[in-house]
Design a protein around this motif. Structure first.
Motif, PDB file in Angstrom:
ATOM      1  N   SER A 325      12.014 -42.966 -66.968  1.00 46.46           N
ATOM      2  CA  SER A 325      11.144 -44.043 -67.443  1.00 46.46           C
ATOM      3  C   SER A 325       9.676 -43.632 -67.265  1.00 46.46           C
ATOM      4  CB  SER A 325      11.453 -45.294 -66.625  1.00 46.46           C
ATOM      5  OG  SER A 325      10.336 -46.120 -66.550  1.00 46.46           O
ATOM      6  N   PRO A 326       8.797 -44.068 -68.185  1.00 45.53           N
ATOM      7  CA  PRO A 326       7.369 -43.752 -68.021  1.00 45.53           C
ATOM      8  C   PRO A 326       6.733 -44.559 -66.901  1.00 45.53           C
ATOM      9  CG  PRO A 326       7.719 -45.121 -69.962  1.00 45.53           C
ATOM     10  CD  PRO A 326       9.079 -44.803 -69.422  1.00 45.53           C
ATOM     11  N   ARG A 327       7.528 -45.334 -66.170  1.00 45.68           N
ATOM     12  CA  ARG A 327       7.005 -46.049 -65.000  1.00 45.68           C
ATOM     13  C   ARG A 327       7.124 -45.204 -63.727  1.00 45.68           C
ATOM     14  NH1 ARG A 327       5.264 -50.621 -66.104  1.00 45.68           N
ATOM     15  NH2 ARG A 327       6.265 -52.183 -67.390  1.00 45.68           N
ATOM     16  N   LEU A 328       7.928 -44.135 -63.776  1.00 53.53           N
ATOM     17  CA  LEU A 328       8.170 -43.343 -62.561  1.00 53.53           C
ATOM     18  C   LEU A 328       6.947 -42.495 -62.221  1.00 53.53           C
ATOM     19  CD1 LEU A 328      11.779 -41.980 -63.211  1.00 53.53           C
ATOM     20  CD2 LEU A 328      11.076 -44.156 -62.243  1.00 53.53           C
ATOM     21  N   THR A 329       6.935 -42.012 -60.987  1.00 54.62           N
ATOM     22  CA  THR A 329       5.828 -41.138 -60.573  1.00 54.62           C
ATOM     23  C   THR A 329       5.976 -39.772 -61.257  1.00 54.62           C
ATOM     24  OG1 THR A 329       7.114 -40.316 -58.713  1.00 54.62           O
ATOM     25  CG2 THR A 329       5.649 -42.186 -58.276  1.00 54.62           C
ATOM     26  N   ASN A 330       4.874 -39.030 -61.279  1.00 55.27           N
ATOM     27  CA  ASN A 330       4.931 -37.664 -61.804  1.00 55.27           C
ATOM     28  C   ASN A 330       5.972 -36.855 -61.047  1.00 55.27           C
ATOM     29  OD1 ASN A 330       2.906 -37.833 -63.788  1.00 55.27           O
ATOM     30  ND2 ASN A 330       1.314 -37.641 -62.233  1.00 55.27           N
ATOM     31  N   GLU A 331       6.045 -37.090 -59.734  1.00 54.10           N
ATOM     32  CA  GLU A 331       6.951 -36.316 -58.901  1.00 54.10           C
ATOM     33  C   GLU A 331       8.404 -36.542 -59.336  1.00 54.10           C
ATOM     34  OE1 GLU A 331       4.340 -37.903 -58.141  1.00 54.10           O
ATOM     35  OE2 GLU A 331       3.108 -36.605 -56.892  1.00 54.10           O
ATOM     36  N   SER A 332       8.744 -37.822 -59.615  1.00 52.31           N
ATOM     37  CA  SER A 332      10.113 -38.130 -60.018  1.00 52.31           C
ATOM     38  C   SER A 332      10.408 -37.555 -61.400  1.00 52.31           C
ATOM     39  CB  SER A 332      10.336 -39.646 -60.016  1.00 52.31           C
ATOM     40  OG  SER A 332      10.289 -40.109 -58.687  1.00 52.31           O
ATOM     41  N   LEU A 333       9.458 -37.694 -62.321  1.00 52.94           N
ATOM     42  CA  LEU A 333       9.686 -37.176 -63.675  1.00 52.94           C
ATOM     43  C   LEU A 333       9.803 -35.659 -63.656  1.00 52.94           C
ATOM     44  CD1 LEU A 333       7.244 -39.696 -65.267  1.00 52.94           C
ATOM     45  CD2 LEU A 333       9.595 -39.411 -66.041  1.00 52.94           C
ATOM     46  N   TYR A 334       8.971 -35.031 -62.821  1.00 53.96           N
ATOM     47  CA  TYR A 334       9.039 -33.567 -62.726  1.00 53.96           C
ATOM     48  C   TYR A 334      10.413 -33.135 -62.208  1.00 53.96           C
ATOM     49  CZ  TYR A 334       8.183 -28.831 -61.228  1.00 53.96           C
ATOM     50  OH  TYR A 334       8.290 -27.477 -61.062  1.00 53.96           O
ATOM     51  N   CYS A 335      10.907 -33.850 -61.184  1.00 56.87           N
ATOM     52  CA  CYS A 335      12.218 -33.483 -60.617  1.00 56.87           C
ATOM     53  C   CYS A 335      13.341 -33.730 -61.625  1.00 56.87           C
ATOM     54  CB  CYS A 335      12.482 -34.248 -59.323  1.00 56.87           C
ATOM     55  SG  CYS A 335      11.561 -33.552 -57.950  1.00 56.87           S
ATOM     56  N   LEU A 336      13.208 -34.762 -62.444  1.00 57.68           N
ATOM     57  CA  LEU A 336      14.241 -35.025 -63.458  1.00 57.68           C
ATOM     58  C   LEU A 336      14.289 -33.860 -64.449  1.00 57.68           C
ATOM     59  CD1 LEU A 336      13.622 -38.826 -64.054  1.00 57.68           C
ATOM     60  CD2 LEU A 336      15.789 -37.828 -63.330  1.00 57.68           C
ATOM     61  N   ARG A 337      13.095 -33.403 -64.869  1.00 54.26           N
ATOM     62  CA  ARG A 337      13.087 -32.278 -65.813  1.00 54.26           C
ATOM     63  C   ARG A 337      13.633 -31.016 -65.148  1.00 54.26           C
ATOM     64  NH1 ARG A 337       7.748 -29.649 -68.469  1.00 54.26           N
ATOM     65  NH2 ARG A 337       8.253 -27.615 -67.694  1.00 54.26           N
ATOM     66  N   LYS A 338      13.235 -30.826 -63.894  1.00 56.40           N
ATOM     67  CA  LYS A 338      13.708 -29.640 -63.163  1.00 56.40           C
ATOM     68  C   LYS A 338      15.243 -29.675 -63.067  1.00 56.40           C
ATOM     69  CE  LYS A 338      12.760 -27.497 -58.626  1.00 56.40           C
ATOM     70  NZ  LYS A 338      12.160 -26.203 -58.890  1.00 56.40           N
ATOM     71  N   PHE A 339      15.762 -30.873 -62.818  1.00 57.54           N
ATOM     72  CA  PHE A 339      17.214 -31.033 -62.727  1.00 57.54           C
ATOM     73  C   PHE A 339      17.863 -30.662 -64.070  1.00 57.54           C
ATOM     74  CE2 PHE A 339      21.121 -33.524 -62.968  1.00 57.54           C
ATOM     75  CZ  PHE A 339      21.711 -33.263 -61.735  1.00 57.54           C
ATOM     76  N   ALA A 340      17.251 -31.168 -65.159  1.00 55.87           N
ATOM     77  CA  ALA A 340      17.829 -30.914 -66.489  1.00 55.87           C
ATOM     78  C   ALA A 340      17.765 -29.430 -66.834  1.00 55.87           C
ATOM     79  CB  ALA A 340      17.084 -31.730 -67.544  1.00 55.87           C
ATOM     80  N   THR A 341      16.607 -28.812 -66.583  1.00 52.55           N
ATOM     81  CA  THR A 341      16.431 -27.438 -67.067  1.00 52.55           C
ATOM     82  C   THR A 341      16.956 -26.386 -66.087  1.00 52.55           C
ATOM     83  OG1 THR A 341      14.195 -27.416 -66.176  1.00 52.55           O
ATOM     84  CG2 THR A 341      14.418 -27.989 -68.501  1.00 52.55           C
ATOM     85  N   GLU A 342      16.909 -26.693 -64.777  1.00 53.15           N
ATOM     86  CA  GLU A 342      17.288 -25.656 -63.814  1.00 53.15           C
ATOM     87  C   GLU A 342      18.645 -25.877 -63.165  1.00 53.15           C
ATOM     88  OE1 GLU A 342      14.098 -24.980 -61.000  1.00 53.15           O
ATOM     89  OE2 GLU A 342      12.610 -25.176 -62.601  1.00 53.15           O
ATOM     90  N   VAL A 343      19.115 -27.130 -63.102  1.00 56.62           N
ATOM     91  CA  VAL A 343      20.388 -27.375 -62.419  1.00 56.62           C
ATOM     92  C   VAL A 343      21.524 -27.434 -63.440  1.00 56.62           C
ATOM     93  CG1 VAL A 343      21.659 -28.899 -60.857  1.00 56.62           C
ATOM     94  CG2 VAL A 343      19.200 -28.573 -60.555  1.00 56.62           C
ATOM     95  N   VAL A 344      21.381 -28.337 -64.447  1.00 55.58           N
ATOM     96  CA  VAL A 344      22.487 -28.427 -65.411  1.00 55.58           C
ATOM     97  C   VAL A 344      22.184 -27.681 -66.710  1.00 55.58           C
ATOM     98  CG1 VAL A 344      23.536 -30.543 -64.541  1.00 55.58           C
ATOM     99  CG2 VAL A 344      21.645 -30.692 -66.143  1.00 55.58           C
ATOM    100  N   GLU A 345      20.964 -27.183 -66.828  1.00 53.04           N
ATOM    101  CA  GLU A 345      20.558 -26.365 -67.979  1.00 53.04           C
ATOM    102  C   GLU A 345      20.916 -27.016 -69.311  1.00 53.04           C
ATOM    103  OE1 GLU A 345      21.858 -22.384 -67.344  1.00 53.04           O
ATOM    104  OE2 GLU A 345      21.095 -22.389 -65.296  1.00 53.04           O
ATOM    105  N   THR A 346      20.419 -28.246 -69.469  1.00 50.20           N
ATOM    106  CA  THR A 346      20.604 -28.928 -70.747  1.00 50.20           C
ATOM    107  C   THR A 346      19.245 -29.067 -71.429  1.00 50.20           C
ATOM    108  OG1 THR A 346      21.268 -30.988 -71.802  1.00 50.20           O
ATOM    109  CG2 THR A 346      20.450 -31.193 -69.580  1.00 50.20           C
ATOM    110  N   GLU A 347      19.261 -29.034 -72.741  1.00 49.17           N
ATOM    111  CA  GLU A 347      18.012 -29.252 -73.484  1.00 49.17           C
ATOM    112  C   GLU A 347      17.819 -30.735 -73.788  1.00 49.17           C
ATOM    113  OE1 GLU A 347      21.247 -28.751 -76.455  1.00 49.17           O
ATOM    114  OE2 GLU A 347      20.770 -27.908 -74.511  1.00 49.17           O
ATOM    115  N   ASN A 348      18.802 -31.545 -73.345  1.00 47.70           N
ATOM    116  CA  ASN A 348      18.754 -32.979 -73.644  1.00 47.70           C
ATOM    117  C   ASN A 348      18.106 -33.766 -72.513  1.00 47.70           C
ATOM    118  OD1 ASN A 348      19.920 -32.853 -76.184  1.00 47.70           O
ATOM    119  ND2 ASN A 348      21.968 -32.646 -75.281  1.00 47.70           N
ATOM    120  N   TYR A 349      16.796 -33.826 -72.523  1.00 49.72           N
ATOM    121  CA  TYR A 349      16.080 -34.629 -71.532  1.00 49.72           C
ATOM    122  C   TYR A 349      14.852 -35.221 -72.213  1.00 49.72           C
ATOM    123  CZ  TYR A 349      13.121 -30.479 -71.203  1.00 49.72           C
ATOM    124  OH  TYR A 349      12.305 -29.428 -71.508  1.00 49.72           O
ATOM    125  N   GLY A 350      14.393 -36.340 -71.679  1.00 49.81           N
ATOM    126  CA  GLY A 350      13.230 -36.971 -72.301  1.00 49.81           C
ATOM    127  C   GLY A 350      12.804 -38.232 -71.582  1.00 49.81           C
TER     128      GLY A 350
END
Ligand code: SF4
Ligand code: SF4
Ligand code: SF4
Ligand code: FES
Length: 760
Positions: A325-350
């Motif tokens: 959500s665009p309400r989350l902190t930068n830190e949370s959004l960054y970790c979500l992207r990191k999770f998507a790209t580095e942990v499960v390696e999916t291109e489906n994040y947003g």
């Protein structure tokens, strides 16, 4: 500053070089000479009624009010003497003549300017023995309580209401000793910003939601950033124990870019934090169609990780999507992207933001305007949007730029918004034709086409172009969420298109959420729109949703889309999408976490933990990190948000080199360095916009009614619907039976709007 712009002023025997035209009271204060005052308020029209700011100026016959004096070269000033103190003491004695001495039961006691000054001087005589003008305490609205006897008639409240809010909802009535601050009909129908409360130096106007709950010195003050709109106001969170008790913007605690301004949401929207409906523990739905049942953190993390693992091994990495959500902190959004790209390696994040700023930032041709730039701009062009309702600080800055700074305001809007009263030129267009306005400004040859579609004369466009071409000083383009992606790209290039001698062209987007800009920065260029991910049908089998996106068709009201079989939700409350979730994690609110938000100025500002996370909730980034660890990847942040931000400073170019210690001074916010794109050929975007404008109808009704105050501000959202006072506002701000008793006792707010008998 040029030496020729400086003059010499001597204060109490010391010489100072000050700017020509500086106000004496400001110069004295800037140089640590204390000047008492009540009615003076920087950046508001002068009132000059309290006569507390007296000084002696050589060659002037009487004591002078320093708030009305402009410094002249060679001025000799005395700020302290027996004569001055005697006059000030007499003024204070007059002010107290009608003032009840009830500080021990006054909510403002401990932070009242009148009390402070009286105590500072001490030994104040009170010779008036006449009966005081007693008046009953009452409520002016669900948010504003009023004890009229305490008023010293400084009129800060009326000026703020008029000059900041453009509302004139509160006024001085009656005459002489009977003058009283009040409202037409006794009830406040206004935007309920509470700024009149904030600037009141006494306990006359009070926060009706926090009344008689705590003394100010019992509260711990934590400076943080608002979690509602994209203006990013700085505020002080007053907490006691585990409770967030009130929010103020007083610059005695905070000196942010909003000064003492907050809007109704920032100031009064916080009670959701301690609301009883907060999710208490992690919840698991073990079987599709079953119930959500409480679970331990370890169990919920393990259950989630096992299922994500299963989905990835059965259907591949792309079967998993991550939405923040665009309400989350930068830190949370960054970790979500990191999770998507580095942990499960999916291109489906947003990001679940309906107004994506991606095209704007990819084409950004100039600097973002700060709120200070807006206040001192020479020309402001507003295309679509309604800042007064959606970004209220921006609305206030625009109004002040015009009223107090003489800026020229050009508004192109499909609705006759209230701000049009300040506009040098208001272009009233048909709904849905905002892109045509951008096309007309960017391409002369489309003037006729665009005017026909917008339902205006070509002369209107020419008049706007003329005002823009004549602009000197700062020229600021603002735009709302009506613009298409291509139109946004074109506006982003306006600094190149409208560059000219003697002016700086700045941009100010009007995104909808507190961290829309940060979400765009953290998720990066490859991020997708949440709506596209939800529409992914069967290809997406599992989804992590951090913050309810409130997609309209997820509530089950319309046709429910093919939702992923395994939804993991991080939320404060059970929400429509939680009916479909297999796991729900209790997420900590902005008042319970450390982090940062990036506002529409590009300022990256601190969010600070004011209370411990409610129940078992946890910051979103920490939940992601625990999940990652369970899946075998250790982010290494332990429990430190600053470690996450350090990595952001290392990996996100616009945030390069940033660390929390560099963000600690909220009066000096740090603007992130968004890359500035060179001038580029816009033929492709212009062609797309031209084609979509051609497809618009040549007729169609215009909206003639000015939308009422609060039509967006009072709409109930996931957070504000938990606040009883907001429910009253959403129900039309009903007048209670008696103004002497809080409307909350008289009007049931749970099931629609139902009056209940007033209690005695
Ligand atoms: S709450 Fe805001 S709009 Fe209403 S009277 Fe006070 S300053 Fe004016
Ligand atoms: S209500 Fe407060 S701000 Fe308004 S005039 Fe009275 S003392 Fe001043
Ligand atoms: S203007 Fe925006 S940031 Fe400021 S208090 Fe209101 S909602 Fe919060
Ligand atoms: S502060 Fe100068 S007259 Fe009130």
């Amino acid at each position: 500053m040029d030496q020729s712009d400086l003059i010499k002023v001597t204060i109490n025997g010391k010489d100072f070089q000050v700017a020509k035209g500086a106000r004496l009271i400001d110069v004295c204060r800037d140089n640590s000479f204390n000047i008492p005052s009540f009615c003076y308020y920087a950046d508001l029209a002068l009132q000059a009624s309290c006569r507390m700011c007296l000084v002696r100026i050589e060659k002037m016959p009487k004591l002078q009010t320093s708030c009305t004096i402009t410094c002249t070269d060679g001025m000799l000033v005395t700020t302290q003497s027996e004569e001055i103190e005697k006059a000030q003491r007499s003024m204070l004695e007059f002010l107290l003549a009608n003032h009840p001495l009830d500080c021990p039961v006054c909510d403002r006691g401990g932070e009242c300017e009148l009390q402070e000054l009286t105590f500072d001087w001490g030994n104040l005589e009170e010779r008036f023995i006449e009966r005081k003008n007693a008046r009953p305490e009452k409520y002016l609205s669900p948010m504003v309580a009023n004890d009229p006897q305490r008023c010293i008639l400084c009129k800060r409240c009326t000026r703020v209401c008029d000059e900041w809010m453009g509302e004139e909802a509160i006024e001085a009535g009656n005459r002489g000793a009977n003058t009283v601050i009040g409202t037409f009909g006794g009830w406040l129908n206004c935007s309920q910003c509470g700024n009149c409360i904030e600037v009141c130096p006494t306990g006359t106007l009070l926060d009706g939601t926090y009344r008689h709950q705590h003394r100010p010195w019992e509260l711990t003050q934590t400076v943080s950033t608002c979690n509602f709109c994209s203006d990013g106001c700085q505020m002080s969170l007053g907490s006691r124990g585990d409770e967030l008790a009130r929010i103020v913007a007083r610059d005695r605690y905070v000196n942010g870019h909003n000064g003492e301004f907050l809007c109704v949401k920032g100031r009064f929207g916080h009670p959701f934090v301690n609301h009883e409906a907060r999710i208490r523990t992690p919840l698991i739905r073990y079987k599709t169609g079953g119930r959500l049942v409480p679970a331990t953190w370890d169990e919920a993390i393990r259950f989630t990780a096992e299922n994500l693992d299963r989905v990835v091994s059965e259907h591949g990495n792309s079967a998993l999507a991550v939405v923040g959500s665009p309400r989350l902190t930068n830190e949370s959004l960054y970790c979500l992207r990191k999770f998507a790209t580095e942990v499960v390696e999916t291109e489906n994040y947003g990001v679940s933001d309906t107004f994506s700023l991606k095209p704007f930032f990819e084409n950004l041709g100039g600097q973002l305007a700060t709120h200070r730039d807006i206040r001192f701009a020479a020309t402001i062009v507003l295309i679509g949007g309604e800042p007064e309702e959606l970004q209220p600080l921006t609305g206030k800055q625009i109004r002040q730029a015009v009223r107090n700074g003489g800026a020229k305001l050009i508004i192109i809007n499909s609705r006759p918004v209230r701000l049009r009263e300040q506009a040098a030129k208001f272009v009233h267009i048909r709904p849905g034709t905002e892109d045509a306005a951008v096309l007309a400004l960017a391409d002369d040859s489309s003037t006729s086409l665009a005017s026909t579609k917008m339902g205006i004369a070509t002369g209107d466009i020419e008049a706007v172009r003329k005002l823009i071409s004549e602009a000197q000083g700062d020229l600021i383009f603002m735009f709302g969420s009506e613009l298409s992606a291509e139109a946004q790209s074109i506006v982003a290039q306006f600094p190149h298109l409208f560059a000219g001698e003697g002016r700086r062209v700045l941009l100010h987007p009007l995104p909808l959420f507190n961290n829309s800009v940060g979400a765009n920065d953290m998720m990066g260029v490859s991020a997708k729109q949440a709506t596209d991910l939800f529409a992914g049908g069967k290809s997406i089998r599992a989804m992590i949703v951090a913050g309810d996106p409130r997609l309209p068709n997820v509530a089950g009201e319309d046709e429910t889309p093919q939702l992923p079989e395994f939804i993991v939700l991080f939320e404060h409350f059970l929400s429509p999408i939680s009916q479909h979730a297999r796991v729900v994690f209790p997420a900590a609110s902005y008042a319970e976490v450390d982090g940062t938000f990036t506002n529409n100025d590009g300022f990256v500002q601190r969010v600070r933990k004011a209370i411990e996370p409610v129940h078992q909730s946890m910051p979103d980034w920490m939940i992601v990190a625990r999940l990652a660890k369970e899946l075998g990847v250790d982010f290494g942040f332990e429990r430190s948000a600053s470690a996450v931000f350090r990595e952001i400073g290392e990996r996100v170019p616009a945030y390069a080199g940033l660390r929390y210690p560099l963000l600690k001074d909220e009066s000096n916010p740090v603007q992130v360095k968004h890359a500035i794109a060179a001038r580029r050929d816009l033929a492709g975007e212009l062609e797309t916009v031209r084609r979509s404008v051609e497809a618009l109808s040549d007729d169609g009704e215009k909206i003639l009614l000015t939308p009422p105050v609060g039509h967006e501000l009072f709409k109930l959202g996931t957070l504000t619907e938990k606040v009883p006072q907001f429910r009253l506002l959403a129900a039309g701000n009903p007048t209670p039976e008696t103004f002497a008793i809080s409307p909350l006792y008289q009007i049931s707010v749970d099931e629609g709007l139902k009056r209940v008998p007033a209690v005695a």
